[in-house]
Enzyme design. Structure first.
Site, PDB file in Angstrom:
ATOM      1  N   ASP A  68       0.818   5.925  -7.625  1.00 34.17           N
ATOM      2  CA  ASP A  68      -0.005   4.861  -8.174  1.00 34.17           C
ATOM      3  C   ASP A  68      -0.936   4.399  -7.053  1.00 34.17           C
ATOM      4  O   ASP A  68      -0.726   4.734  -5.882  1.00 34.17           O
ATOM      5  CB  ASP A  68       0.911   3.724  -8.637  1.00 34.17           C
ATOM      6  CG  ASP A  68       0.166   2.452  -8.973  1.00 34.17           C
ATOM      7  OD1 ASP A  68      -0.785   2.529  -9.760  1.00 34.17           O
ATOM      8  OD2 ASP A  68       0.537   1.388  -8.430  1.00 34.17           O
ATOM      9  N   ASP A  70      -2.943   0.792  -6.888  1.00 31.71           N
ATOM     10  CA  ASP A  70      -2.927  -0.638  -6.564  1.00 31.71           C
ATOM     11  C   ASP A  70      -1.524  -1.132  -6.235  1.00 31.71           C
ATOM     12  O   ASP A  70      -0.593  -0.968  -7.026  1.00 31.71           O
ATOM     13  CB  ASP A  70      -3.505  -1.447  -7.730  1.00 31.71           C
ATOM     14  CG  ASP A  70      -4.947  -1.059  -8.012  1.00 31.71           C
ATOM     15  OD1 ASP A  70      -5.770  -1.142  -7.089  1.00 31.71           O
ATOM     16  OD2 ASP A  70      -5.238  -0.640  -9.157  1.00 31.71           O
ATOM     17  N   THR A 136      -3.776   6.188 -11.613  1.00 32.42           N
ATOM     18  CA  THR A 136      -3.971   4.741 -11.640  1.00 32.42           C
ATOM     19  C   THR A 136      -4.244   4.246 -13.053  1.00 32.42           C
ATOM     20  O   THR A 136      -4.846   4.951 -13.870  1.00 32.42           O
ATOM     21  CB  THR A 136      -5.143   4.328 -10.730  1.00 32.42           C
ATOM     22  OG1 THR A 136      -5.358   2.912 -10.835  1.00 32.42           O
ATOM     23  CG2 THR A 136      -6.435   5.040 -11.093  1.00 32.42           C
ATOM     24  N   GLY A 137      -3.808   3.024 -13.317  1.00 31.49           N
ATOM     25  CA  GLY A 137      -4.076   2.398 -14.605  1.00 31.49           C
ATOM     26  C   GLY A 137      -5.496   1.877 -14.734  1.00 31.49           C
ATOM     27  O   GLY A 137      -5.874   1.356 -15.786  1.00 31.49           O
ATOM     28  N   LYS A 183       1.101   6.302 -17.705  1.00 34.45           N
ATOM     29  CA  LYS A 183       1.045   7.320 -16.655  1.00 34.45           C
ATOM     30  C   LYS A 183       1.835   8.582 -16.988  1.00 34.45           C
ATOM     31  O   LYS A 183       1.692   9.603 -16.314  1.00 34.45           O
ATOM     32  CB  LYS A 183       1.524   6.743 -15.326  1.00 34.45           C
ATOM     33  CG  LYS A 183       0.608   5.652 -14.765  1.00 34.45           C
ATOM     34  CD  LYS A 183       1.009   5.287 -13.353  1.00 34.45           C
ATOM     35  CE  LYS A 183      -0.002   4.284 -12.776  1.00 34.45           C
ATOM     36  NZ  LYS A 183       0.396   2.904 -12.961  1.00 34.45           N
ATOM     37  N   ASP A 198       4.708   0.726  -7.795  1.00 35.09           N
ATOM     38  CA  ASP A 198       5.270  -0.611  -7.594  1.00 35.09           C
ATOM     39  C   ASP A 198       5.675  -1.284  -8.886  1.00 35.09           C
ATOM     40  O   ASP A 198       6.450  -2.245  -8.864  1.00 35.09           O
ATOM     41  CB  ASP A 198       4.245  -1.498  -6.876  1.00 35.09           C
ATOM     42  CG  ASP A 198       3.049  -1.805  -7.774  1.00 35.09           C
ATOM     43  OD1 ASP A 198       2.899  -2.956  -8.207  1.00 35.09           O
ATOM     44  OD2 ASP A 198       2.265  -0.870  -8.050  1.00 35.09           O
TER      45      ASP A 198
END
Length: 243
Positions: A68, A70, A136-137, A183, A198
């Site tokens: 990921d 962020d 990443t989202g 994801k 995270d």
């Protein structure tokens, strides 16, 4: 109540108000864990070090691992703090605004702080010959070409000295059927065998894909609140990974 106490409370409330909404199905925690700022009962967590991860792979040929972005490899809350104040001060609508994502994609991460724990992980995996990919989202720039490196990809490549850097996978926080988490599809598509992240959705997406999930501790100053319960699903948690 003195001025310092009032200021502290205001800052905490401000941070809480900037928390991102959950997107995948909520799942109750199954284990007692800790947040990044509450380290009580740490003996209940399956802590793991970079060295232990490497040792666990000593008889495994090179694999693909996914990260990921962020709060996992970059401390980037300043981008989202600015975005909310600029595009939708009283709501989360800025996360649906392409103008915000264009702003982020145009180089906001030049001000993001790389995490030392991420650098150590990526270094270890590359020494093994593993392929590193990023999922990443975020939503990419409106003109993003998914076959080429964009600004974020270039920043990640340079910052972490990523070999054979591949374009960043943008999920837009949207699950791809038949999966429940945004994801999962990209983990499967990239044939990742370990996913680092995270958030709860990072852990649950990895499990949905049937691979090993390793939690990275969200930076305590992150605007993404509330802080998740690290180890709350019995997953491994990378020690000292909040920075």
């Amino acid at each position: 109540m003195n001025l310092l106490q009032k200021t502290s409370i205001a800052l905490i409330l401000s941070a809480i108000s900037l928390s991102a909404a959950a997107h995948g199905p909520k799942v109750n925690y199954t284990h007692q864990g800790v947040t990044a700022i509450d380290m009580k009962n740490t003996n209940k967590v399956r802590w793991v070090t970079v060295e232990q991860i490497r040792d666990s792979l000593k008889n495994t040929p090179p694999i693909t691992v996914s990260f990921d972005v962020d709060d996992t490899v970059l401390v980037s809350s300043q981008c989202f703090y600015y975005g909310r104040n600029t595009f939708s001060p009283n709501s989360y609508e800025y996360l649906k605004n392409q103008a915000f994502w264009n702003y982020v994609a145009d180089g906001c991460d030049r001000s993001s702080i790389p995490k030392e724990s991420a650098a150590a992980l990526i270094k270890m995996h590359q020494e093994r010959g593993d392929q590193v990919v990023f999922i990443t989202g975020r939503t990419g720039h409106i003109n993003n070409d998914p076959t080429r490196l964009d600004v974020l990809g270039t920043i990640l490549e340079r910052t972490f000295d990523v070999k054979n850097m591949r374009p960043v996978n943008y999920t837009q926080d949207t699950p791809v059927a038949p999966y429940l988490y945004d994801k999962t599809y990209y983990i499967v598509k990239n044939k990742s065998q370990i996913h680092y992240g995270d958030s709860n959705d990072d852990v649950l997406a990895a499990r949905e894909a049937g691979i090993r999930a390793i939690r990275v501790i969200r930076t305590p100053v992150s605007t993404n609140r509330p802080l998740p319960i690290n180890g709350g699903y019995g997953e491994e948690v990378l020690i000292d990974s909040s920075y």
